[in-house]
Design a protein around this motif. Structure first.
Motif, short mmCIF file in Angstrom:
data_model
loop_
_atom_site.label_atom_id
_atom_site.label_comp_id
_atom_site.label_asym_id
_atom_site.label_seq_id
_atom_site.Cartn_x
_atom_site.Cartn_y
_atom_site.Cartn_z
N GLU A 454 10.72 50.83 9.18
CA GLU A 454 11.94 51.62 9.03
C GLU A 454 11.71 52.68 7.95
O GLU A 454 11.23 52.36 6.85
N SER A 456 13.63 56.12 6.00
CA SER A 456 14.88 56.86 5.82
C SER A 456 14.79 57.67 4.51
O SER A 456 14.21 57.20 3.53
N HIS A 471 9.69 45.17 8.64
CA HIS A 471 10.49 44.10 9.23
C HIS A 471 9.56 43.12 9.95
O HIS A 471 9.30 43.25 11.15
#
Length: 748
Positions: A454, A456, A471
């Protein structure tokens, strides 16, 4: 062996077969080709001439017949009716080339057919035939791949050599960039007269567009076989509704006396100075009234025919809702040098202010089209493709006038136990070490697994920071790899960082090798550059064959998914892995005798096992039908050699005495010139010492034998006069013999 895609291998082998014909007219013709570099973006590119040089003919003989050319790309000349336009078959019997009366007909989408050819052999027995101005859709090939043509003749029984020819490789024809800039919220009044000097003097805001040839001769002016010269289209979108754009009516390129430039990409601001010369120099003239696809219209000014000309004229680009386009056509160029050109797009907005918009200028060849077959569409025409940046070619990628993306982060590596919760890995800093505006976008590509990373934010402007979180919650034990890419466009560039997540679990058993065999015969032992099968347990955690992503710089892979094989300490070339079998090509520099073989995998390393490495290990590939009784063979017409219905869904027919059959094998030894180990596409080369072949115990004539792809040999053999039925096949290379119980079906 059942791992190989034998039908694909066998059909590829047909390309090495030669055309055969009797000599009724006495002519022997050698075929050559070339003379053009097609653009990889082109839907109707010149493919180069095909020349037949014929000698030894019987003086006064009348030769009639037909010629069929089958290209590796679709033929896309104009086709207004039953015949192609533009394609010329010229015949030279000593008085110079004369166009043949035989028209060019379409056949299959990749074929050009000439029927009703007729000529008389002159006194010296020499005749030349040239096929020219064939166009093709080269977008079906990746840049760098060869365009080929295969010839089929019925010309008075002439003997023809070189029946398949290489026409050259397609190459990317257009490189481009647009300089960074911002549309201002308001603009000054326009000059009273719109011209290049006046726009510069008024300090009218602008951004520059630059485009460069991907190779010399990529920018071509119109000829008798084209509707227009090479065109460049710049499409504008996202401009404010009240924006007005102005561009030069003509653009002088890098080979002119003074190139056109806005002054922001390393050259002084100038409308440009062009002078007519014998060598030519790059000049583009704006096309007025062109369609949105870049076709049609008329030139904004006639091309100069003599002397020099300052290019001072400018005109407005018609916009609708902030979108429009400008089209330029090449009217002159210098084929001896690689040329580029640039021009400013001047912007005027309402002085009272307004929205800034989100402007984009996209460059492409024109006319753009989706018509990829022969038709009445414009010639030339191109895919609507975004060209790569030209800064590497022009050497200014690091220039101070561009933004430059850089990333700062520690190694993105983490080891966690299986079923662990999500964990923060690191932050990646996004930096701009140049000038201008840096707009960037972050993305992730996975080499193993999916969705376990992930990032961001995914987009940003200027300096920023990207948080990276892994993850592993649902991942099984293994090594997971991904690539984090931050892309800031062709000017600022993109940067990639590898991400490695190791999920630990109980140690897997180490690989164990139980058998090493020739992959064609499955008999123990192997030889240098020979297809080899390695059997055992726990050899790999995955099952797959190599694919296009495994090849780098034209070299075969030496590992798949972390699995590699060492033969006598040297890496083999790995084509297939599974828990119980690995297929490799043995390295080319291993010594003979009994040598150690090891399998190296992410979960461990096998104990060395002794492998018998002979000087040669010839073996024939077998078909899987009927328990692997029959050799893999192909007739010269492309059908498989075998009794009827031997292979489900394929045409099979027996071979006849006197006919030629193509056999395929491995381990036959060195070629002349010697093969280079590890090449994806080795040169088709004959064996240094041709093998002896027996069919039904009778020695057969070997017309040709050699290497056609990595580790794969082809033997073109004349079937001897033997009885009908299943006959044993055996090849012998320097006293080494292929496996027994290999059969070929013969029937008169």
């Amino acid at each position: 062996m059942r791992i190989f895609n034998l039908p694909g291998i066998l059909m590829a082998g047909l390309l090495a077969s030669a055309a055969l014909a009797s000599a009724q007219s006495g002519l022997t013709c050698a075929a050559t080709a070339g003379g053009a570099t097609p653009r990889a973006e082109g839907l109707a590119e010149p493919l180069g001439d095909v020349l037949l040089t014929c000698t030894g003919g019987n003086a006064g003989a009348t030769v009639t017949g037909e010629l069929n050319l089958a290209y590796s790309v679709p033929v896309t000349n104009k086709l207004p009716g039953p015949f192609f336009t533009g394609i010329v078959l010229a015949i030279d019997t000593g008085a110079g080339p004369v166009p043949s009366d035989a028209p060019a007909r379409p056949g299959l989408p990749n074929e050009v057919l000439f029927q009703g050819i007729s000529f008389t052999v002159p006194a010296d027995g020499r005749v030349a035939l040239r096929v020219s101005h064939v166009r093709g859709n080269t977008t079906v090939l990746a840049p760098g791949l060869l365009v080929t043509v295969k010839l089929s003749f019925t010309l008075g029984g002439t003997t023809v050599n070189n029946s398949q020819l290489n026409l050259g490789s397609s190459r990317t024809g257009l490189l481009a960039l647009v300089s960074p800039g911002i549309v201002p919220c308001a603009g000054a009044d326009l000059p009273a007269t719109i011209s290049m000097p006046a726009l510069f003097a008024a300090a009218t805001p602008f951004f520059s567009t630059r485009f460069t040839e991907g190779f010399t001769e990529a920018f071509q002016k119109a000829d008798a076989f084209s509707d227009a010269g090479t065109r460049i289209r710049v499409s504008y979108t996202g401009f404010p509704a009240d924006a007005r754009l102005f561009v030069p009516d003509a653009v002088a390129g890098s080979s002119t006396i003074q190139p056109t430039s806005g002054g922001d990409l390393g050259l002084p601001a100038s409308g440009g100075l062009y002078e007519v010369s014998a060598a030519g120099s790059l000049l583009l003239i704006r096309v007025l009234g062109a369609g949105s696809d870049g076709a049609g219209g008329t030139l904004a000014m006639p091309p100069p025919v003599s002397g020099g000309l300052w290019l001072d004229r400018a005109g407005e680009v018609e916009l609708h809702n902030g979108a429009g386009s400008v089209v330029y056509e090449v009217v002159d160029s210098n084929f001896a040098v690689r040329e580029s050109a640039q021009f400013p797009t001047f912007i005027h907005l309402n002085p009272s202010g307004g929205a800034s918009g989100n402007p984009v200028a996209a460059v492409s060849f024109a006319p753009v089209s989706t018509i990829a077959a022969a038709s009445t569409a414009p010639v030339p025409r191109f895919l609507d493709a975004t060209p790569p940046s030209d800064c590497s070619t022009l050497g200014d990628c690091d220039a101070a006038y561009f933004p430059h993306l850089s990333l700062r982060a520690p190694p993105l590596e983490l080891t966690v136990p299986a079923l662990s919760p999500a964990r923060w890995l690191h932050d990646v800093d996004v930096l701009n070490s140049g000038a201008g505006i840096l707009n960037w976008r972050a993305s992730v590509t996975y080499q193993k697994g999916a969705g376990w990373l992930e990032v961001s934010p995914a987009t940003g402007t200027g300096f920023g920071s990207i948080r990276v979180v892994v993850h592993p919650e649902t991942l099984e034990a293994g090594v997971y790899r991904a690539t984090l890419t931050v892309d800031a466009g062709p000017l600022a560039g993109s940067r990639s960082l590898p991400v490695t997540l190791t999920v630990t679990a109980a140690a897997a058993p180490a690989p164990a090798v139980t058998r090493v065999s020739n992959a064609a015969s499955m008999l123990p032992g192997t030889a240098a550059l020979t297809w080899t099968a390695i059997q055992g347990t726990n050899l790999a955690a995955t099952t797959r064959s190599w694919n296009s992503g495994d090849f780098w710089d034209g070299q075969l892979p030496i590992q798949l998914d972390g699995v590699s094989v060492l033969i006598d300490g040297r890496p083999a070339y790995v084509s297939y892995i599974s828990p119980t079998q690995i297929n490799v090509i043995a390295p080319g520099d291993s010594r003979g005798g009994t040598v150690p073989l090891e399998v190296v995998a992410p979960h461990g390393r096998s104990s060395p096992v002794p492998a018998l490495l002979s000087r040669l290990s010839p073996a024939l590939f077998m078909l899987s039908a009927e328990g692997g009784k029959y050799v893999a063979a192909v007739n010269t017409d492309g059908t498989y050699a075998g009794k009827p219905n031997l292979i489900a869904g394929a045409v099979t027919r027996p071979v006849a005495p006197g006919g030629i059959v193509l056999l395929f094998g491995t381990g036959f030894g060195q070629t002349n010139p010697p093969a280079v180990a590890g090449q994806v596409s080795p040169e088709v080369s004959p064996l240094a010492r041709p093998p002896l072949v027996r069919i039904g115990g009778v020695e057969a004539v070997v017309k040709w034998a050699g290497l056609i792809s990595p580790g794969l040999y082809q033997l073109n053999v004349v079937v001897p006069d033997v009885a009908d039925g299943d006959q044993p096949v055996e090849a012998e290379a320097e006293s080494f013999r292929t496996q027994g119980n290999a059969y070929l079906t013969v029937k008169r």
